[in-house]
Motif scaffolding. Sequence first.
Motif, PDB file in Angstrom:
ATOM      1  N   ASN A  26      -2.655 -11.749   3.481  1.00 41.19           N
ATOM      2  CA  ASN A  26      -1.260 -11.442   3.813  1.00 41.19           C
ATOM      3  C   ASN A  26      -0.240 -12.092   2.884  1.00 41.19           C
ATOM      4  O   ASN A  26       0.772 -12.623   3.315  1.00 41.19           O
ATOM      5  CB  ASN A  26      -0.962 -11.794   5.273  1.00 41.19           C
ATOM      6  CG  ASN A  26      -1.813 -10.991   6.222  1.00 41.19           C
ATOM      7  OD1 ASN A  26      -2.065  -9.810   5.995  1.00 41.19           O
ATOM      8  ND2 ASN A  26      -2.279 -11.628   7.275  1.00 41.19           N
ATOM      9  N   ARG A  60      -1.191  -8.328   0.488  1.00 43.76           N
ATOM     10  CA  ARG A  60      -2.469  -8.272  -0.214  1.00 43.76           C
ATOM     11  C   ARG A  60      -3.291  -9.518   0.071  1.00 43.76           C
ATOM     12  O   ARG A  60      -2.766 -10.545   0.477  1.00 43.76           O
ATOM     13  CB  ARG A  60      -2.252  -8.186  -1.730  1.00 43.76           C
ATOM     14  CG  ARG A  60      -1.673  -6.889  -2.232  1.00 43.76           C
ATOM     15  CD  ARG A  60      -2.752  -5.825  -2.219  1.00 43.76           C
ATOM     16  NE  ARG A  60      -2.290  -4.543  -2.696  1.00 43.76           N
ATOM     17  CZ  ARG A  60      -2.579  -4.030  -3.866  1.00 43.76           C
ATOM     18  NH1 ARG A  60      -3.308  -4.696  -4.732  1.00 43.76           N
ATOM     19  NH2 ARG A  60      -2.138  -2.838  -4.196  1.00 43.76           N
ATOM     20  N   TYR A  64       0.944  -6.328 -10.724  1.00 49.01           N
ATOM     21  CA  TYR A  64       1.246  -6.956  -9.456  1.00 49.01           C
ATOM     22  C   TYR A  64       2.211  -8.099  -9.681  1.00 49.01           C
ATOM     23  O   TYR A  64       2.189  -8.732 -10.728  1.00 49.01           O
ATOM     24  CB  TYR A  64      -0.032  -7.506  -8.805  1.00 49.01           C
ATOM     25  CG  TYR A  64      -1.072  -6.453  -8.584  1.00 49.01           C
ATOM     26  CD1 TYR A  64      -1.053  -5.671  -7.451  1.00 49.01           C
ATOM     27  CD2 TYR A  64      -2.070  -6.232  -9.528  1.00 49.01           C
ATOM     28  CE1 TYR A  64      -2.005  -4.679  -7.253  1.00 49.01           C
ATOM     29  CE2 TYR A  64      -3.033  -5.254  -9.341  1.00 49.01           C
ATOM     30  CZ  TYR A  64      -2.993  -4.487  -8.197  1.00 49.01           C
ATOM     31  OH  TYR A  64      -3.932  -3.506  -8.008  1.00 49.01           O
ATOM     32  N   GLU A  93       3.626  -4.903  -0.601  1.00 54.06           N
ATOM     33  CA  GLU A  93       2.441  -4.797   0.245  1.00 54.06           C
ATOM     34  C   GLU A  93       1.977  -6.196   0.596  1.00 54.06           C
ATOM     35  O   GLU A  93       2.284  -7.153  -0.103  1.00 54.06           O
ATOM     36  CB  GLU A  93       1.307  -4.085  -0.506  1.00 54.06           C
ATOM     37  CG  GLU A  93       1.660  -2.721  -1.020  1.00 54.06           C
ATOM     38  CD  GLU A  93       0.599  -2.150  -1.963  1.00 54.06           C
ATOM     39  OE1 GLU A  93      -0.351  -2.886  -2.327  1.00 54.06           O
ATOM     40  OE2 GLU A  93       0.731  -0.983  -2.324  1.00 54.06           O
ATOM     41  N   ARG A 151      10.797  -1.472  -1.880  1.00 51.72           N
ATOM     42  CA  ARG A 151      10.443  -1.150  -3.253  1.00 51.72           C
ATOM     43  C   ARG A 151      11.389  -1.805  -4.235  1.00 51.72           C
ATOM     44  O   ARG A 151      12.479  -2.192  -3.895  1.00 51.72           O
ATOM     45  CB  ARG A 151      10.510   0.369  -3.430  1.00 51.72           C
ATOM     46  CG  ARG A 151       9.559   1.106  -2.534  1.00 51.72           C
ATOM     47  CD  ARG A 151       9.794   2.560  -2.596  1.00 51.72           C
ATOM     48  NE  ARG A 151      11.090   2.833  -1.981  1.00 51.72           N
ATOM     49  CZ  ARG A 151      11.557   4.039  -1.772  1.00 51.72           C
ATOM     50  NH1 ARG A 151      10.873   5.083  -2.128  1.00 51.72           N
ATOM     51  NH2 ARG A 151      12.715   4.224  -1.198  1.00 51.72           N
ATOM     52  N   GLU A 193       5.783  -1.077  -4.818  1.00 52.68           N
ATOM     53  CA  GLU A 193       5.882  -1.162  -3.364  1.00 52.68           C
ATOM     54  C   GLU A 193       5.497  -2.574  -2.926  1.00 52.68           C
ATOM     55  O   GLU A 193       4.550  -3.149  -3.450  1.00 52.68           O
ATOM     56  CB  GLU A 193       4.919  -0.172  -2.703  1.00 52.68           C
ATOM     57  CG  GLU A 193       5.236   1.283  -2.962  1.00 52.68           C
ATOM     58  CD  GLU A 193       6.351   1.833  -2.094  1.00 52.68           C
ATOM     59  OE1 GLU A 193       6.680   1.207  -1.058  1.00 52.68           O
ATOM     60  OE2 GLU A 193       6.885   2.886  -2.447  1.00 52.68           O
ATOM     61  N   LEU A 205       6.124  -5.690   8.983  1.00 51.68           N
ATOM     62  CA  LEU A 205       5.410  -4.550   8.407  1.00 51.68           C
ATOM     63  C   LEU A 205       4.385  -3.983   9.384  1.00 51.68           C
ATOM     64  O   LEU A 205       4.152  -2.767   9.403  1.00 51.68           O
ATOM     65  CB  LEU A 205       4.740  -4.940   7.091  1.00 51.68           C
ATOM     66  CG  LEU A 205       5.698  -5.172   5.922  1.00 51.68           C
ATOM     67  CD1 LEU A 205       4.959  -5.792   4.745  1.00 51.68           C
ATOM     68  CD2 LEU A 205       6.389  -3.884   5.509  1.00 51.68           C
TER      69      LEU A 205
END
Length: 147
Positions: free
Chosen positions: A28, A16, A40, A14, A2, A12, A82
Amino acid sequence: MRKTCRCGHVMELELRTVVYAKRVEIRNVPVFACTDCVSYEVLQPVKPDLKECISTLGEQPSKQDVSFGERNELADLFHEQLLAWPDATDREMEHRMQHAVEERINLLLDIMGYAQKSNDEEWIETTQRRLGQLSGFVWQAHFSNAV
């Protein structure tokens, strides 16, 4: 993993899917996402390769699905880590990523040796590009204001 968003809430990290020209799905891509202000931010070290990927697709690309991990070593490592450790704390992920980066660099250096012995210029160039994607990554530079 984070970091603090400009709005003051938590973003966070991620993986995407980035959609380009409504026809290309780039899977990814490491992106920070804020659920509060719905903003974002692409992880800074992978941004140049994402831009290059998009520029090679052209303005009218054909419908396709692209794995960003095949174009960026850091994105590939984030994807691997991840998936393997979805519940890792930020501190655990930092250690796992540092270890994974070191291992990948060592592997790529071995590959570079083979490429040089075989005088394969394309292989050498590809390996140098992949090493460059990892060599400058410093965790604290991108997660220094992590919550």
